[in-house]
Design a protein around this motif. Structure first.
Motif: not given
Length: 306
Positions: A294-297, A301-303, A251-252
């Motif tokens: 937050a997930a594996g799929t 959000p854009p890093q 996530w991010w």
């Protein structure tokens, strides 16, 4: 022969600063321990626009960022107090572990002259046992990175082990990362002994099993096979892969084997518990709006670039 072809997607980090985003991809979130890959540049902007390209201080956990330049230079500053300019042929390897913040500034006008700035950024996920280690940073000079040459082939080992080469770059799991330049007609294979292997076409074009692949494509190969890549023109490739680590949540700028650790990192950044670089602490990137869990799929959000 090929499991998957990943076409880079455009992403804009700042006005005039577009990148090609390769990983993560919805059908392939990781390649070995590599969980993120951006190709930035060549960048062509006027000197007055340079501050707009800066990547402001932002946080990471659970990963190592790996910066490698084809051209230009970038100034890295982090919460350990490190200030390091990276130039072509060097490697900046920053292990975030339990948490670090850093910035990347484009402070030399000559670094952007004629579209000179071009860099690759990868993230390497850490094994579970190392996810909470103390953060570290190391710059490796070109003399520390072995080079191999053959007829029509030039190759630099950035990290890991491949083709009998190794170096002192500190990694945490079995992997390989190579910068390869091929002249027209040169033939090249992939390192053996790794279950997950890929080749990113940065420049030029290569033929594999009768089909031609062009810049911006990551070729993910079937385990156990030994493909031959043939350069159709002068070409630059980045070869990468290694042993898979298992599922990771992203996530991010946060990576972890535990969903709850991502939530903790969000709270830590908002509360100021991840320190800013002491020599670059007047501004920072705020936590993005939390529109996804937050997930594996799914799409995080854009890093940031790194």
């Amino acid at each position: 022969m090929l499991d998957l072809i990943i076409d880079a997607r455009p992403a804009a980090l700042a006005p005039g600063f577009a990148v090609k985003r390769i990983l993560p991809y919805r059908l392939r979130r990781m390649l070995g321990p590599f969980i993120f890959m951006d190709h930035a540049g060549p960048v062509q902007v006027a000197p007055a626009q340079m501050p707009n390209l800066d990547v402001l201080p932002h946080p990471h956990i659970g990963l190592s960022t790996v910066s490698y330049l084809f051209g230009g230079q970038v100034t890295h500053r982090d919460s350990l107090g490190v200030e390091q300019i990276i130039r072509p042929g060097e490697v900046n390897w920053m292990t975030a572990g339990s948490g670090i913040a850093h910035s990347e500034r484009f402070e030399d006008p000559a670094a952007l002259a004629g579209g000179a700035l071009e860099m690759l950024q990868t993230w390497v996920a850490l094994p579970e046992a190392d996810e909470e280690q103390a953060p570290t940073f190391r710059n490796y000079q070109p003399t520390e990175l072995p080079i191999f040459t053959d007829n029509g082939v030039w190759m630099r080992l950035i990290a890991g082990e491949a083709f009998g080469l190794n170096n002192g770059v500190e990694t945490h799991s079995p992997l390989f990362y190579l910068h390869v330049v091929l002249q027209t007609g040169a033939r090249f294979g992939l390192p053996r002994g790794y279950p997950e292997r890929g080749a990113y076409v940065a420049k030029g074009s290569v033929e594999v099993n009768g089909r031609v692949y062009t810049p911006g494509q990551l070729l993910v190969f079937t385990p156990g096979l030994d493909p031959v890549l043939i350069a159709r023109e002068p070409s630059t490739l980045m070869l990468l892969g290694g042993e898979p680590l298992g599922e990771r949540f992203i996530w991010w700028n946060f990576v972890s084997s535990r969903r709850e650790r991502i939530e903790q990192a969000k709270a830590d950044w908002q509360a100021g518990r991840i320190l800013l670089p002491p020599n670059d602490n007047q501004e920072f990137v705020p936590l993005p709006s939390d529109r996804t869990r937050a997930a594996g799929t799914g799409s995080p959000p854009p890093q940031a670039l790194s």
